[in-house]
Motif scaffolding. Structure first.
Motif, PDB file in Angstrom:
ATOM      1  N   LEU A  49      65.203 -26.324  -1.845  1.00  0.00           N
ATOM      2  CA  LEU A  49      65.901 -26.818  -0.665  1.00  0.00           C
ATOM      3  C   LEU A  49      66.976 -25.845  -0.193  1.00  0.00           C
ATOM      4  N   ARG A  83      71.551 -27.731   5.160  1.00  0.00           N
ATOM      5  CA  ARG A  83      71.060 -28.305   3.910  1.00  0.00           C
ATOM      6  C   ARG A  83      71.199 -29.822   3.912  1.00  0.00           C
ATOM      7  N   HIS A  87      68.121 -32.419   3.757  1.00  0.00           N
ATOM      8  CA  HIS A  87      68.057 -33.346   2.624  1.00  0.00           C
ATOM      9  C   HIS A  87      68.031 -34.811   3.063  1.00  0.00           C
ATOM     10  N   TYR A 102      58.568 -33.689  -2.183  1.00  0.00           N
ATOM     11  CA  TYR A 102      59.942 -33.301  -2.489  1.00  0.00           C
ATOM     12  C   TYR A 102      60.283 -33.794  -3.881  1.00  0.00           C
ATOM     13  N   GLU A 107      64.881 -30.263  -6.613  1.00  0.00           N
ATOM     14  CA  GLU A 107      65.117 -30.009  -5.189  1.00  0.00           C
ATOM     15  C   GLU A 107      64.152 -28.970  -4.633  1.00  0.00           C
TER      16      GLU A 107
END
Length: 130
Positions: A49, A83, A87, A102, A107
């Protein structure tokens, strides 16, 4: 006017027919989601991520790589904002549509076959990437 929906799943159901087209267009409507899918495809199908956030932030800033950094002058604040957005919004939306996997423990975001299909639909509408 936005129509009322019976369930949140109807936003991301990736079925056949008109619903599939609507879902594909909805998923591809956002530049960050397109950027995630394109980057995953280019990078072998999987990326952390944090790496995705740095790449998307650099794309949005139009940052050119320099001798010190591959991502130019993208600030830590911009990377963090991207980010958080990925997320909390974009990755879950893509995951709910079975476009990516995911792994919250590591991550790591992984492109699924439906993600590749979605990218091919994008190319059929917009043409190949330049």
């Amino acid at each position: 006017m936005i129509p009322l929906l019976n369930s949140p799943e109807s936003l991301t159901a990736f079925g056949e027919g008109a619903d599939a087209v609507d879902t594909a267009l909805d998923l591809l409507a956002n530049q960050r989601r397109r950027g995630v899918l394109e980057y995953l495809e280019e990078s072998g199908g999987s990326a952390p991520l944090t790496e995705l956030a740095v790449e998307i932030a650099a794309q949005e800033a139009g940052a050119e790589p320099n001798a010190i950094s591959d991502h130019g002058d993208v600030s830590a604040r911009d990377r963090r904002a991207v980010r958080i957005s990925l997320h909390h919004t974009h990755i879950p939306k893509l995951a709910n549509a079975d476009v990516v996997d995911y792994d919250t423990a590591t991550e790591t975001v992984t492109l699924r076959e439906r993600g590749r299909t979605l990218l091919s639909r994008r190319e059929s509408v917009q043409g190949p990437p330049r």
